[in-house]
Design a protein around this motif. Structure first.
Motif, PDB file in Angstrom:
ATOM      1  N   ALA A 108       0.977  -1.083  -0.159  1.00 51.19           N
ATOM      2  CA  ALA A 108      -0.284  -0.800  -0.170  1.00 51.19           C
ATOM      3  C   ALA A 108       0.431   1.542   0.085  1.00 51.19           C
ATOM      4  O   ALA A 108       0.904   2.492  -0.922  1.00 51.19           O
ATOM      5  N   ALA A 109       1.915   1.494   0.453  1.00 46.35           N
ATOM      6  CA  ALA A 109       2.539   2.314   0.673  1.00 46.35           C
ATOM      7  C   ALA A 109       3.324   2.477  -0.603  1.00 46.35           C
ATOM      8  O   ALA A 109       3.645   3.345  -0.418  1.00 46.35           O
ATOM      9  N   GLN A 110       3.801   1.405  -0.740  1.00 46.75           N
ATOM     10  CA  GLN A 110       4.476   1.843  -2.609  1.00 46.75           C
ATOM     11  C   GLN A 110       3.620   2.282  -3.796  1.00 46.75           C
ATOM     12  O   GLN A 110       4.209   3.550  -4.534  1.00 46.75           O
ATOM     13  N   LEU A 111       2.549   1.213  -3.700  1.00 49.94           N
ATOM     14  CA  LEU A 111       1.533   1.925  -4.107  1.00 49.94           C
ATOM     15  C   LEU A 111       1.154   3.243  -4.139  1.00 49.94           C
ATOM     16  O   LEU A 111       0.729   4.253  -4.627  1.00 49.94           O
ATOM     17  N   THR A 112       0.907   4.344  -2.897  1.00 52.13           N
ATOM     18  CA  THR A 112       0.082   5.604  -2.474  1.00 52.13           C
ATOM     19  C   THR A 112       1.967   6.337  -3.042  1.00 52.13           C
ATOM     20  O   THR A 112       1.069   7.702  -3.649  1.00 52.13           O
ATOM     21  N   GLY A 215       5.741  -7.932  -8.225  1.00 53.26           N
ATOM     22  CA  GLY A 215       5.834  -9.239  -7.638  1.00 53.26           C
ATOM     23  C   GLY A 215       4.764  -9.287  -6.740  1.00 53.26           C
ATOM     24  O   GLY A 215       4.458 -10.215  -5.636  1.00 53.26           O
ATOM     25  N   ALA A 216       3.980  -7.862  -5.836  1.00 47.97           N
ATOM     26  CA  ALA A 216       3.909  -7.364  -4.729  1.00 47.97           C
ATOM     27  C   ALA A 216       2.263  -7.219  -5.020  1.00 47.97           C
ATOM     28  O   ALA A 216       1.782  -8.157  -4.355  1.00 47.97           O
ATOM     29  N   LEU A 217       2.281  -6.903  -6.668  1.00 49.51           N
ATOM     30  CA  LEU A 217       0.816  -7.933  -7.473  1.00 49.51           C
ATOM     31  C   LEU A 217       0.265  -9.487  -6.632  1.00 49.51           C
ATOM     32  O   LEU A 217      -0.649  -9.406  -6.746  1.00 49.51           O
ATOM     33  N   GLN A 218       1.469  -9.758  -7.675  1.00 44.52           N
ATOM     34  CA  GLN A 218       1.367 -11.273  -7.110  1.00 44.52           C
ATOM     35  C   GLN A 218       0.723 -11.725  -5.770  1.00 44.52           C
ATOM     36  O   GLN A 218       0.433 -12.844  -6.041  1.00 44.52           O
ATOM     37  N   GLY A 272      -2.802  -3.844 -11.841  1.00 47.68           N
ATOM     38  CA  GLY A 272      -2.326  -4.620 -12.399  1.00 47.68           C
ATOM     39  C   GLY A 272      -2.239  -4.474 -14.525  1.00 47.68           C
ATOM     40  O   GLY A 272      -0.847  -4.026 -15.075  1.00 47.68           O
ATOM     41  N   ALA A 273      -2.975  -3.565 -14.842  1.00 48.82           N
ATOM     42  CA  ALA A 273      -3.192  -2.756 -15.778  1.00 48.82           C
ATOM     43  C   ALA A 273      -2.331  -1.456 -15.782  1.00 48.82           C
ATOM     44  O   ALA A 273      -1.708  -1.414 -16.912  1.00 48.82           O
TER      45      ALA A 273
END
Length: 339
Positions: A108-112, A215-218, A272-273
């Protein structure tokens, strides 16, 4: 002499225009830039995409918070186990869920961080995406500059070799069009926005970060799949309840997890998209990231202004010579008449 200097000035200004195109590698950069903006326009660089991504991040954060503070303690109470034993049970029966819950804060932190950066660059992207206009491709820019430079160079040579007034007028027109076109299309501002965006994206548009995000999304995807297909049956069996009863229990006691069962598939799909789009544009970004477009825009303005000025100087010098010639001829005719 003045006409030769003016012609040399036009030739020099044209040569600088040529040099700016090839020094910046615009014939390679422009197609890569066009592909990148086309690829990211709908999927990544929109208010909608950012809003949906923030909703998805909120879902992940809520699940993470609920898992640590509510899910494990409540399940430990229901199973009549301590929390350590309950965590071990989840790790054995629902390993993807346990691993995903542990990874969620970092994910969540990385995506934010990425979404914040994208959000902050939306205005720059819209401006850069309009180079040279909303309807014209960026690939027209190097051709436009090159054609202007070629016309200017020919005009300068004709001015130098034949003292052509028409060539001087052509230099004036090309120079004025170069300056006016650049300023009216706001290419300096758009180029500056593109440069700022390219610089801001440098920490994000990297193969390392894309690989980490994938990798995180996997991990999150595996957690989501286990939530959808395994968690309810496993817990229902352990608690000796029907799956319908277990679903009601989860909805009542773990609202964030219940909501994640509904929203997480879409959220994971959208993230993912976005990662796929960014991954597909890495080669294009590698081409454009070191290019500065603002100096090119200013070069067009300055070179165009010089070309027009030298062309005007040639026209005025030619006119001055004609006036002097006419005056000299008149004086000679008068002298002959008096004689």
């Amino acid at each position: 002499m003045q006409k030769r200097i003016a012609a040399a000035g036009v030739i020099l200004a044209s040569a600088v225009l040529f040099a700016s195109v090839f020094a910046a590698g615009l014939f390679t950069v422009a197609p890569a830039f066009e592909d990148l903006t086309d690829g990211m326009r709908e999927t990544v660089m929109t208010d909608d995409a950012v809003a949906q991504a923030r909703t998805g991040i909120g879902t992940l954060e809520a699940v993470s918070t609920e898992f640590d503070s509510v899910f494990v303690p409540t399940l430990a109470d229901v199973l009549e186990m301590d929390e350590t034993t309950t965590s071990a049970f989840l790790g054995e029966r629902l390993p993807a869920m346990a691993n995903g819950a542990a990874a969620l804060p970092g994910v969540a932190a990385q995506l934010t961080e990425v979404i914040d950066l994208i959000d902050g660059q939306l205005a720059n992207f819209r401006s850069a995406d309009a180079i040279p206009t909303d309807t014209l491709s960026a690939e027209t820019v190097p051709w436009g500059i090159t054609i202007a430079a070629a016309i200017g160079l020919l005009a300068g040579l004709f001015m130098l070799l034949r003292s052509s007034r028409l060539a001087a007028v052509a230099a004036i027109i090309v120079g004025v069009l170069a300056v006016a076109g650049t300023l009216l299309l706001a290419l300096v501002e758009k180029s500056s926005a593109a440069d700022d965006m390219n610089e801001a994206f440098e920490p994000v548009l990297t193969r390392e970060l894309v690989a980490q995000s994938a990798g995180a999304l996997q991990v999150v995807g595996a957690m989501n799949e286990e939530l959808q297909t395994t968690m309810v049956p496993a817990l229902a069996q352990q608690l000796d309840r029907t799956e319908a009863e277990m679903q009601g229990f989860i909805a009542d006691r773990f609202p964030a997890t219940a909501e994640a069962l509904q929203q997480m598939p879409d959220a994971v799909g959208r993230f993912g998209a976005m990662v796929d789009v960014i991954d597909a544009q890495l080669d294009n970004y590698e081409i454009i990231k070191g290019t500065k477009l603002t100096p090119v825009a200013w070069t067009v303005v300055i070179s165009g202004a010089l070309m027009a000025s030298f062309g005007l100087w040639a026209v005025l010098a030619r006119k001055q010579v004609r006036v002097l010639t006419e005056e000299t001829t008149s004086d000679r005719d008068l002298s002959e008449a008096l004689a």
